[in-house]
Design a protein around this motif. Structure first.
Motif, mmCIF file in Angstrom:
data_model
loop_
_atom_site.group_PDB
_atom_site.id
_atom_site.type_symbol
_atom_site.label_atom_id
_atom_site.label_comp_id
_atom_site.label_asym_id
_atom_site.label_seq_id
_atom_site.Cartn_x
_atom_site.Cartn_y
_atom_site.Cartn_z
ATOM 1 N N GLU A 1 51.527 10.998 17.217
ATOM 2 C CA GLU A 1 51.721 10.859 15.770
ATOM 3 C C GLU A 1 50.326 10.778 15.187
ATOM 4 O O GLU A 1 49.677 9.737 15.238
ATOM 5 C CB GLU A 1 52.525 9.601 15.392
ATOM 6 C CG GLU A 1 52.923 9.632 13.913
ATOM 7 C CD GLU A 1 52.529 8.397 13.132
ATOM 8 O OE1 GLU A 1 51.631 7.650 13.555
ATOM 9 O OE2 GLU A 1 53.124 8.183 12.066
ATOM 10 N N SER B 1 47.890 5.804 20.579
ATOM 11 C CA SER B 1 47.495 4.379 20.470
ATOM 12 C C SER B 1 48.649 3.496 20.896
ATOM 13 O O SER B 1 48.895 2.447 20.292
ATOM 14 C CB SER B 1 47.067 4.015 19.048
ATOM 15 O OG SER B 1 46.036 4.846 18.607
ATOM 16 N N THR C 1 50.551 0.816 22.667
ATOM 17 C CA THR C 1 50.286 -0.409 23.418
ATOM 18 C C THR C 1 51.236 -0.492 24.602
ATOM 19 O O THR C 1 52.440 -0.258 24.455
ATOM 20 C CB THR C 1 50.488 -1.634 22.504
ATOM 21 O OG1 THR C 1 49.582 -1.518 21.398
ATOM 22 C CG2 THR C 1 50.228 -2.930 23.258
ATOM 23 N N ARG D 1 58.451 -1.514 26.678
ATOM 24 C CA ARG D 1 58.291 -0.056 26.822
ATOM 25 C C ARG D 1 58.220 0.352 28.287
ATOM 26 O O ARG D 1 58.637 1.454 28.659
ATOM 27 C CB ARG D 1 57.033 0.399 26.067
ATOM 28 C CG ARG D 1 57.204 0.311 24.555
ATOM 29 C CD ARG D 1 55.926 0.582 23.805
ATOM 30 N NE ARG D 1 56.119 0.428 22.359
ATOM 31 C CZ ARG D 1 55.153 0.250 21.488
ATOM 32 N NH1 ARG D 1 53.892 0.218 21.900
ATOM 33 N NH2 ARG D 1 55.418 0.111 20.209
ATOM 34 N N ASP E 1 46.971 -2.453 14.086
ATOM 35 C CA ASP E 1 45.898 -2.479 15.092
ATOM 36 C C ASP E 1 44.527 -2.557 14.414
ATOM 37 O O ASP E 1 44.273 -1.876 13.407
ATOM 38 C CB ASP E 1 45.956 -1.205 15.948
ATOM 39 C CG ASP E 1 47.246 -1.111 16.749
ATOM 40 O OD1 ASP E 1 48.177 -1.895 16.480
ATOM 41 O OD2 ASP E 1 47.320 -0.246 17.639
HETATM 42 N N1 ARG Z 1 49.472 0.049 19.076
HETATM 43 C C1 ARG Z 1 50.633 -0.085 18.257
HETATM 44 C C2 ARG Z 1 51.872 0.070 19.087
HETATM 45 O O1 ARG Z 1 51.819 0.603 20.148
HETATM 46 C C3 ARG Z 1 50.644 0.902 17.102
HETATM 47 C C4 ARG Z 1 50.492 2.314 17.471
HETATM 48 C C5 ARG Z 1 50.832 3.262 16.339
HETATM 49 N N2 ARG Z 1 50.377 4.595 16.636
HETATM 50 C C6 ARG Z 1 50.497 5.610 15.804
HETATM 51 N N3 ARG Z 1 49.998 6.768 16.132
HETATM 52 N N4 ARG Z 1 51.092 5.459 14.672
HETATM 53 O O2 ARG Z 1 52.937 -0.339 18.710
#
Ligand code: ARG
Length: 262
Positions: free
Chosen positions: A47, A105, A107, A112, A195
């Motif tokens: 995303e 990104s 986590t 998960r 984040d």
């Molecule tokens: N690190 C956070 C998670 O894993 C937010 C990641 C959102 N990443 C993005 N591309 N919108 O929940």
């Protein structure tokens, strides 16, 4: 003139790859195929609305995460085809075999990990609260009674829900973070939790903006990982091998200081 002849080619390429993707999933085939130099090519979902980690510049995807997977691919001997999608499809397209991996990104969380497998971490992060500079808020608890913007189904959403109550109507859940930040700067929400790297990026974007960034004692260390379908050990090994090489040869550090100097 140049532009005119270039456009249809792009459209053709796009529709072709969409057709191929559709065939792949329809026939139950894995999305990956052989790349140009005989290397395996992995389709990776992102995303790309999370700068500076992943973003679109025109039709090109860029950012720290994108550079990391590219470097890992070069080191590990595979190829990557980036695909921009929505935050929820980053998970469901992987589950349904429409893509081979996701980098966004993400986590690494226990929840998960029940559904997906993760690579070794490639970044350490934590949550931050963004409020106006004159706000009396100093910690997460102080957000009670205020409207708080988060990206839906992120770790930011989780930490806010834990304190305000997951069903609290004051939590405004957005499909993407830029929409939450927009509403914050337009005073439609009182705070945004997300984040640290991304919050800082948006805060820096608004020159002379009146805001402050707060860390709460409850915010834990988070680690970003590349996600693959549960049990796809072959692919995970390839990614981890690439990551290991770029950790050892200093490439990962180099990218980190390029995007996050200090
Ligand atoms: N690190 C956070 C998670 O894993 C937010 C990641 C959102 N990443 C993005 N591309 N919108 O929940």
């Amino acid at each position: 003139m140049m532009k005119k002849s270039w456009l249809p080619a792009t459209v053709l390429t796009l529709s072709l790859s969409m057709l191929l993707a559709a065939c792949g999933s329809g026939g139950g085939q894995p999305a990956n195929s052989s790349g140009g130099a005989g290397k395996e090519k992995f389709v990776v979902a992102t995303e790309a609305a999370y700068p500076p980690f992943e973003k679109m510049e025109g039709d090109k995807m860029s950012g720290y995460s994108i550079d990391v997977i590219q470097a890992a691919a070069e080191a590990g001997g595979f190829e990557v085809e980036n695909r921009n999608t929505t935050w929820d499809l980053v998970f469901t397209d992987l589950e349904n075999g429409k893509v081979d991996a996701s980098i966004s990104s993400i986590t690494i969380t226990d929840e998960r990990k029940q559904k997906f497998d993760f690579s070794e971490p490639y970044f350490e992060a934590t949550q931050l609260i963004m409020v106006p500079e004159d706000s009396t808020v100093t910690k997460l608890e102080d957000l009670k009674g205020l409207k708080v913007g988060v990206q839906i189904a992120t770790t930011g959403d989780t930490v806010v829900g834990r304190v305000l109550g997951a069903t609290n109507q004051d939590i405004k859940r957005y499909d993407d973070l830029p929409s939450a930040v927009d509403d914050f700067f337009n005073k439609r929400v009182d705070a945004v939790v997300a984040d640290n790297g991304v919050i800082k990026y948006f805060a820096d974007q608004i020159k002379g903006g009146k805001y402050k960034l707060l860390k709460d004692d409850s915010f834990e260390k988070e680690h970003y990982g590349i996600m693959v379908k549960k049990g796809n050990k072959e692919m995970l090994d390839k990614i981890n091998n690439g990551l290991k090489i770029i950790k050892e040869n200093g490439k990962l550090k180099e990218l980190q200081s390029k995007y996050f100097p200090e």
